[in-house]
Design a protein around this motif. Structure first.
Motif, PDB file in Angstrom:
ATOM      1  N   GLU A   3      21.805   5.055 -55.506  1.00  0.00           N
ATOM      2  CA  GLU A   3      22.291   3.992 -56.446  1.00  0.00           C
ATOM      3  C   GLU A   3      22.294   2.716 -55.395  1.00  0.00           C
ATOM      4  N   VAL A   4      22.325   1.991 -56.151  1.00  0.00           N
ATOM      5  CA  VAL A   4      22.029   0.340 -55.394  1.00  0.00           C
ATOM      6  C   VAL A   4      21.479  -0.451 -56.958  1.00  0.00           C
ATOM      7  N   LYS A   5      22.752  -1.562 -56.650  1.00  0.00           N
ATOM      8  CA  LYS A   5      22.836  -2.949 -57.633  1.00  0.00           C
ATOM      9  C   LYS A   5      22.323  -4.343 -56.794  1.00  0.00           C
ATOM     10  N   PHE A   6      20.834  -5.309 -56.918  1.00  0.00           N
ATOM     11  CA  PHE A   6      20.964  -6.026 -56.165  1.00  0.00           C
ATOM     12  C   PHE A   6      20.310  -6.682 -56.750  1.00  0.00           C
ATOM     13  N   SER A   7      20.260  -8.231 -56.370  1.00  0.00           N
ATOM     14  CA  SER A   7      19.617  -9.003 -56.807  1.00  0.00           C
ATOM     15  C   SER A   7      19.191  -9.958 -55.595  1.00  0.00           C
ATOM     16  N   PHE A   8      17.874 -11.220 -56.321  1.00  0.00           N
ATOM     17  CA  PHE A   8      17.605 -11.815 -55.313  1.00  0.00           C
ATOM     18  C   PHE A   8      17.488 -13.110 -55.947  1.00  0.00           C
ATOM     19  N   SER A   9      17.583 -14.620 -54.871  1.00  0.00           N
ATOM     20  CA  SER A   9      17.851 -15.536 -55.378  1.00  0.00           C
ATOM     21  C   SER A   9      17.022 -16.311 -54.361  1.00  0.00           C
ATOM     22  N   LEU A  10      16.698 -17.685 -55.091  1.00  0.00           N
ATOM     23  CA  LEU A  10      15.899 -18.876 -54.461  1.00  0.00           C
ATOM     24  C   LEU A  10      16.806 -19.728 -53.876  1.00  0.00           C
ATOM     25  N   ILE A  11      17.284 -19.889 -52.728  1.00  0.00           N
ATOM     26  CA  ILE A  11      18.326 -21.253 -52.384  1.00  0.00           C
ATOM     27  C   ILE A  11      17.871 -21.952 -52.677  1.00  0.00           C
ATOM     28  N   ASN A  12      19.006 -23.146 -53.460  1.00  0.00           N
ATOM     29  CA  ASN A  12      17.936 -24.443 -53.043  1.00  0.00           C
ATOM     30  C   ASN A  12      18.990 -25.188 -52.205  1.00  0.00           C
ATOM     31  N   GLN A  13      18.726 -26.028 -50.989  1.00  0.00           N
ATOM     32  CA  GLN A  13      19.638 -26.477 -49.580  1.00  0.00           C
ATOM     33  C   GLN A  13      21.053 -25.380 -49.409  1.00  0.00           C
ATOM     34  N   VAL A  14      20.743 -24.997 -48.263  1.00  0.00           N
ATOM     35  CA  VAL A  14      22.221 -24.496 -48.186  1.00  0.00           C
ATOM     36  C   VAL A  14      23.019 -25.060 -48.706  1.00  0.00           C
ATOM     37  N   GLU A  15      22.910 -26.464 -48.103  1.00  0.00           N
ATOM     38  CA  GLU A  15      24.615 -27.254 -47.793  1.00  0.00           C
ATOM     39  C   GLU A  15      24.827 -26.914 -49.421  1.00  0.00           C
ATOM     40  N   LYS A  16      24.155 -27.103 -51.014  1.00  0.00           N
ATOM     41  CA  LYS A  16      24.251 -26.779 -51.748  1.00  0.00           C
ATOM     42  C   LYS A  16      25.119 -25.330 -52.297  1.00  0.00           C
ATOM     43  N   GLN A  17      24.300 -24.422 -51.591  1.00  0.00           N
ATOM     44  CA  GLN A  17      25.370 -23.365 -51.855  1.00  0.00           C
ATOM     45  C   GLN A  17      24.832 -23.021 -53.630  1.00  0.00           C
ATOM     46  N   MET A  18      23.121 -23.343 -53.943  1.00  0.00           N
ATOM     47  CA  MET A  18      23.816 -23.449 -55.710  1.00  0.00           C
ATOM     48  C   MET A  18      21.994 -22.265 -55.664  1.00  0.00           C
ATOM     49  N   PRO A  19      22.118 -21.044 -56.184  1.00  0.00           N
ATOM     50  CA  PRO A  19      20.422 -20.248 -56.410  1.00  0.00           C
ATOM     51  C   PRO A  19      19.711 -21.187 -57.272  1.00  0.00           C
ATOM     52  N   THR A  20      18.564 -21.137 -57.227  1.00  0.00           N
ATOM     53  CA  THR A  20      17.820 -21.928 -58.502  1.00  0.00           C
ATOM     54  C   THR A  20      17.642 -20.547 -59.336  1.00  0.00           C
ATOM     55  N   TYR A  21      16.810 -19.475 -58.885  1.00  0.00           N
ATOM     56  CA  TYR A  21      16.581 -18.244 -59.468  1.00  0.00           C
ATOM     57  C   TYR A  21      17.154 -17.368 -59.139  1.00  0.00           C
ATOM     58  N   ILE A  22      17.951 -16.630 -60.028  1.00  0.00           N
ATOM     59  CA  ILE A  22      18.651 -15.408 -59.366  1.00  0.00           C
ATOM     60  C   ILE A  22      18.142 -14.357 -61.198  1.00  0.00           C
ATOM     61  N   ARG A  23      17.327 -13.318 -59.815  1.00  0.00           N
ATOM     62  CA  ARG A  23      16.597 -12.430 -60.138  1.00  0.00           C
ATOM     63  C   ARG A  23      17.296 -10.346 -60.667  1.00  0.00           C
ATOM     64  N   GLY A  24      17.326  -9.871 -61.188  1.00  0.00           N
ATOM     65  CA  GLY A  24      17.391  -8.463 -61.220  1.00  0.00           C
ATOM     66  C   GLY A  24      19.576  -8.022 -60.870  1.00  0.00           C
ATOM     67  N   THR A  25      19.846  -7.846 -61.856  1.00  0.00           N
ATOM     68  CA  THR A  25      20.724  -7.474 -61.432  1.00  0.00           C
ATOM     69  C   THR A  25      21.506  -6.574 -62.111  1.00  0.00           C
ATOM     70  N   LYS A  26      20.280  -5.272 -62.547  1.00  0.00           N
ATOM     71  CA  LYS A  26      20.661  -4.171 -63.376  1.00  0.00           C
ATOM     72  C   LYS A  26      21.054  -3.491 -61.550  1.00  0.00           C
ATOM     73  N   THR A  27      20.897  -1.675 -62.328  1.00  0.00           N
ATOM     74  CA  THR A  27      21.475  -0.696 -61.790  1.00  0.00           C
ATOM     75  C   THR A  27      19.980   0.336 -61.325  1.00  0.00           C
ATOM     76  N   TYR A  28      19.473   0.782 -60.202  1.00  0.00           N
ATOM     77  CA  TYR A  28      17.912   1.002 -59.591  1.00  0.00           C
ATOM     78  C   TYR A  28      18.503   2.474 -58.737  1.00  0.00           C
ATOM     79  N   SER A  29      17.965   3.026 -59.203  1.00  0.00           N
ATOM     80  CA  SER A  29      17.873   4.701 -58.203  1.00  0.00           C
ATOM     81  C   SER A  29      16.977   4.534 -57.452  1.00  0.00           C
ATOM     82  N   PHE A  30      17.354   4.492 -55.403  1.00  0.00           N
ATOM     83  CA  PHE A  30      15.589   4.519 -54.697  1.00  0.00           C
ATOM     84  C   PHE A  30      15.924   6.192 -55.032  1.00  0.00           C
ATOM     85  N   SER A  31      14.892   6.616 -54.258  1.00  0.00           N
ATOM     86  CA  SER A  31      14.159   7.738 -54.195  1.00  0.00           C
ATOM     87  C   SER A  31      13.083   8.231 -52.631  1.00  0.00           C
ATOM     88  N   SER A  32      13.103   8.876 -52.546  1.00  0.00           N
ATOM     89  CA  SER A  32      11.709   9.139 -51.710  1.00  0.00           C
ATOM     90  C   SER A  32      10.701   9.312 -52.831  1.00  0.00           C
TER      91      SER A  32
END
Length: 192
Positions: A101-130
């Motif tokens: 069971e995993v909760k994950f997100s992807f974010s497109l990082i806008n200029q590292v020094e600003k530390q602001m994600p432009t997009y954040i996608r995926g925040t629910k729990t997923y079940s990974f299996s074979s």
């Protein structure tokens, strides 16, 4: 605080992986983050048609091996105008492993020094299996939108993947809050 699980730099056809292992454990949950830096975005878009991907190096979070899959022209025709990003659990085929069971997100990082994600996608729990080792976002960001945005700098951009692995099924709902903020760590990461 989540652990830095490594960085992968994709440069057209070339891949460079820098790995650091670490585990953050609290209330039965392990958390970590991995950065995928795409250099030469226009080359990746040109050389990898829809359905073909470039993978990160493997990294460890929660005692499991993972990798990121970057599809510059989308996973399939329904998302061919988008960049697709997927998280894949690497299973040992000789071992009958339980679902993870995993909760994950992807974010497109806008200029590292600003530390602001432009997009954040995926925040629910997923079940990974074979049988279902891969989950992700088919329509993470439209290519045209990325190309017109300040996130694409000198033909490069960065995707952050933040992961929480639920070790104890009873903590799944407790871990359902927010993912640790990976952006607080970026000032310590330098990739030339």
């Amino acid at each position: 605080m989540s652990s830095f699980a490594g960085v992968t730099v994709l440069d057209g056809h070339n891949q460079c992986h820098c790995e650091m292992s670490g585990v953050y454990a609290s209330a039965g949950v392990d958390a970590g983050y991995h950065l995928l830096i795409v250099k030469g975005y226009s080359r990746t878009k040109e050389f990898f048609p829809t359905g073909e991907n470039i993978t990160s190096g493997h990294f460890v979070v929660g005692g499991h091996d993972w990798l990121l899959e970057y599809y510059p022209n989308g996973l399939d025709p329904s998302c061919a105008d988008y960049i697709s990003v997927y998280l894949t659990l690497l299973y040992d085929s000789d071992v009958d492993e339980e679902d993870v069971e995993v909760k994950f997100s992807f974010s497109l990082i806008n200029q590292v020094e600003k530390q602001m994600p432009t997009y954040i996608r995926g925040t629910k729990t997923y079940s990974f299996s074979s049988s279902v080792p891969m989950w992700g976002i088919g329509k993470f960001v439209r290519r045209h939108t990325l190309e017109q945005s300040p996130d694409l700098i000198c033909d490069c951009f960065t995707i952050g993947c933040d992961i929480m692995v639920c070790k104890d099924p009873k903590t799944k709902d407790d871990a359902g809050g927010t993912l640790p903020d990976i952006h607080q760590h970026f000032s310590t990461i330098v990739v030339d």
